[in-house]
Design a protein around this motif. Structure first.
Motif, PDB file in Angstrom:
ATOM      1  N   LEU A  65       0.852  -1.183   0.000  1.00  0.00           N
ATOM      2  CA  LEU A  65       0.000   0.000   0.000  1.00  0.00           C
ATOM      3  C   LEU A  65       0.885   1.229   0.000  1.00  0.00           C
ATOM      4  O   LEU A  65       1.837   1.322   0.782  1.00  0.00           O
ATOM      5  CB  LEU A  65      -0.898   0.015   1.237  1.00  0.00           C
ATOM      6  CG  LEU A  65      -1.685   1.305   1.488  1.00  0.00           C
ATOM      7  CD1 LEU A  65      -2.755   1.502   0.416  1.00  0.00           C
ATOM      8  CD2 LEU A  65      -2.309   1.298   2.875  1.00  0.00           C
ATOM      9  N   CYS A 121      -0.276  -6.274   4.858  1.00  0.00           N
ATOM     10  CA  CYS A 121       0.467  -5.756   3.706  1.00  0.00           C
ATOM     11  C   CYS A 121       1.674  -4.977   4.187  1.00  0.00           C
ATOM     12  O   CYS A 121       1.826  -4.693   5.380  1.00  0.00           O
ATOM     13  CB  CYS A 121      -0.436  -4.855   2.848  1.00  0.00           C
ATOM     14  SG  CYS A 121      -1.007  -3.359   3.687  1.00  0.00           S
ATOM     15  N   ASP A 122       2.550  -4.631   3.262  1.00  0.00           N
ATOM     16  CA  ASP A 122       3.603  -3.659   3.513  1.00  0.00           C
ATOM     17  C   ASP A 122       3.047  -2.278   3.188  1.00  0.00           C
ATOM     18  O   ASP A 122       2.148  -2.143   2.351  1.00  0.00           O
ATOM     19  CB  ASP A 122       4.817  -3.956   2.635  1.00  0.00           C
ATOM     20  CG  ASP A 122       5.432  -5.318   2.951  1.00  0.00           C
ATOM     21  OD1 ASP A 122       5.505  -5.666   4.144  1.00  0.00           O
ATOM     22  OD2 ASP A 122       5.841  -6.020   2.004  1.00  0.00           O
ATOM     23  N   VAL A 123       3.596  -1.256   3.840  1.00  0.00           N
ATOM     24  CA  VAL A 123       3.060   0.099   3.654  1.00  0.00           C
ATOM     25  C   VAL A 123       4.198   1.086   3.420  1.00  0.00           C
ATOM     26  O   VAL A 123       5.189   1.094   4.159  1.00  0.00           O
ATOM     27  CB  VAL A 123       2.218   0.554   4.867  1.00  0.00           C
ATOM     28  CG1 VAL A 123       1.668   1.968   4.632  1.00  0.00           C
ATOM     29  CG2 VAL A 123       1.070  -0.416   5.132  1.00  0.00           C
ATOM     30  N   ALA A 149       0.725   6.355   7.605  1.00  0.00           N
ATOM     31  CA  ALA A 149       1.261   4.990   7.639  1.00  0.00           C
ATOM     32  C   ALA A 149       1.740   4.630   9.044  1.00  0.00           C
ATOM     33  O   ALA A 149       1.525   3.510   9.531  1.00  0.00           O
ATOM     34  CB  ALA A 149       2.408   4.853   6.640  1.00  0.00           C
ATOM     35  N   VAL A 181       0.105  -4.399   9.244  1.00  0.00           N
ATOM     36  CA  VAL A 181       1.318  -3.879   8.618  1.00  0.00           C
ATOM     37  C   VAL A 181       2.500  -4.791   8.941  1.00  0.00           C
ATOM     38  O   VAL A 181       2.860  -4.979  10.109  1.00  0.00           O
ATOM     39  CB  VAL A 181       1.616  -2.442   9.094  1.00  0.00           C
ATOM     40  CG1 VAL A 181       2.838  -1.894   8.369  1.00  0.00           C
ATOM     41  CG2 VAL A 181       0.403  -1.539   8.869  1.00  0.00           C
ATOM     42  N   LEU A 241       7.373  -1.341   6.990  1.00  0.00           N
ATOM     43  CA  LEU A 241       7.002   0.059   6.815  1.00  0.00           C
ATOM     44  C   LEU A 241       8.136   0.817   6.136  1.00  0.00           C
ATOM     45  O   LEU A 241       9.299   0.675   6.507  1.00  0.00           O
ATOM     46  CB  LEU A 241       6.726   0.660   8.191  1.00  0.00           C
ATOM     47  CG  LEU A 241       5.929   1.938   8.345  1.00  0.00           C
ATOM     48  CD1 LEU A 241       4.542   1.798   7.721  1.00  0.00           C
ATOM     49  CD2 LEU A 241       5.793   2.279   9.836  1.00  0.00           C
TER      50      LEU A 241
END
Length: 316
Positions: A75, A140-142, A152, A163, A166
């Protein structure tokens, strides 16, 4: 004497005529930058768009999904004052091997505004979480830049199960006196009139932010000599994204400025890649040494270099 004057006049006219022809030639010649900007790019041909309906309204997003992927979805959250359009080249590059989604923050771009009269970063992060839920993404990764980095950060703190890793591209730790000054002066007038002065005003705001920081303090000391002015097309499109947000953009800006960035960053415990301004506040974080770059005005090589750095962090 008259012949001398006539000769001089003729020469002057000849010089003017030559200058006019030279200018005409320059004006009529194809402009490489402009022509290139109008050609379809990987971003414009591979990135799709959609809307998610959540409780507070609708989130507009850009995305790219490969036929198959073994990677975690990513994201991406943009900064102030534009929209996810600013991240489109990253979506195109990173979306080759993983699902990538870039949200317009609520109240920005084509997303609807939040109902709160004075929204907070927590409100924006909760809306992002609702958007992930609507996409069916549990984890997800952000990536976030500027205001997006703050959203975030908050998302990782209020919903840590969502998450995995990050990336914070300039979360922006500001001294209190700068925050107070920005709240008073940074936003230009958003008044709309029948002369259309808002178009020139917002365009000037966009352009001058590349020349000075802060944009309204136009002095030699505040010049951003390391930043090139982007193309007229990028300035135009960025202006249009801001104009779409005028009913809610002030609320998003104030929420971002009031967010206690240093305090929040110090609470992060998950794997984080962060640019230098926030690195000392995050225990064990990796340092993103590359300078911040705006993808829509960067070269393909620069975008790919950043994308590769993000991949190395996310995939190890």
């Amino acid at each position: 004497m008259r012949n001398t004057e006539t000769s001089a006049l003729t020469a002057s006219r000849r010089e003017l005529l030559g200058l006019g022809l030279a200018l005409g030639s320059l004006l009529s010649a194809p402009r490489a930058n402009g022509a290139a900007a109008d050609q379809p790019t990987l971003a414009s041909t591979s990135v799709l768009r959609g809307f998610l309906t959540i409780g507070p309204g609708q989130i507009h997003f850009r995305y790219r999904k490969p036929a198959r992927s073994a990677h975690q979805p990513l994201l991406m959250l943009h900064g102030f004052p534009s929209s996810a359009w600013i991240l489109e080249p990253y979506v195109a590059a990173l979306g080759k091997d993983r699902d990538v989604f870039a949200f317009d923050l609520m109240g920005m771009g084509d997303s609807t505004g939040l109902p709160q009269p004075e929204p907070t970063i927590a409100d924006l992060a909760s809306a992002v979480a609702d958007g992930l839920e609507a996409l069916g993404i549990d984890e997800c990764d952000v990536y976030g830049t500027l205001t997006g980095a703050r959203v975030a950060t908050e998302l990782a703190l209020i919903q840590p199960q969502r998450v995995r890793k990050l990336i914070l591209d300039e979360p922006g730790v500001q001294p209190p006196e700068e925050i107070a000054e920005f709240l008073e002066h940074y936003m230009p007038s958003l008044a709309i009139d029948q002369e259309g002065s808002q178009f020139a005003r917002i365009f000037t705001f966009c352009r001058d932010a590349y020349i000075w920081f802060p944009w309204y303090r136009r002095t030699v000391e505040t010049q951003r000599n390391w930043v090139d002015l982007p193309s007229a097309r990028v300035l135009h499109l960025k202006t249009m994204e801001i104009l779409k947000s005028m009913d809610h953009i002030t609320g998003v800006f104030e929420a971002s400025e009031k967010y206690p960035v240093a305090e929040k960053l110090a609470q992060l415990t998950l794997p984080t890649l962060v640019t230098e301004d926030g690195h000392p506040l995050i225990s064990g974080a990796e340092l993103l040494e590359l300078p911040r770059i705006e993808a829509v005005s960067a070269t393909d090589q620069a975008v790919n270099r950043h994308a590769d750095r993000f991949r190395r962090f996310l995939d190890t």
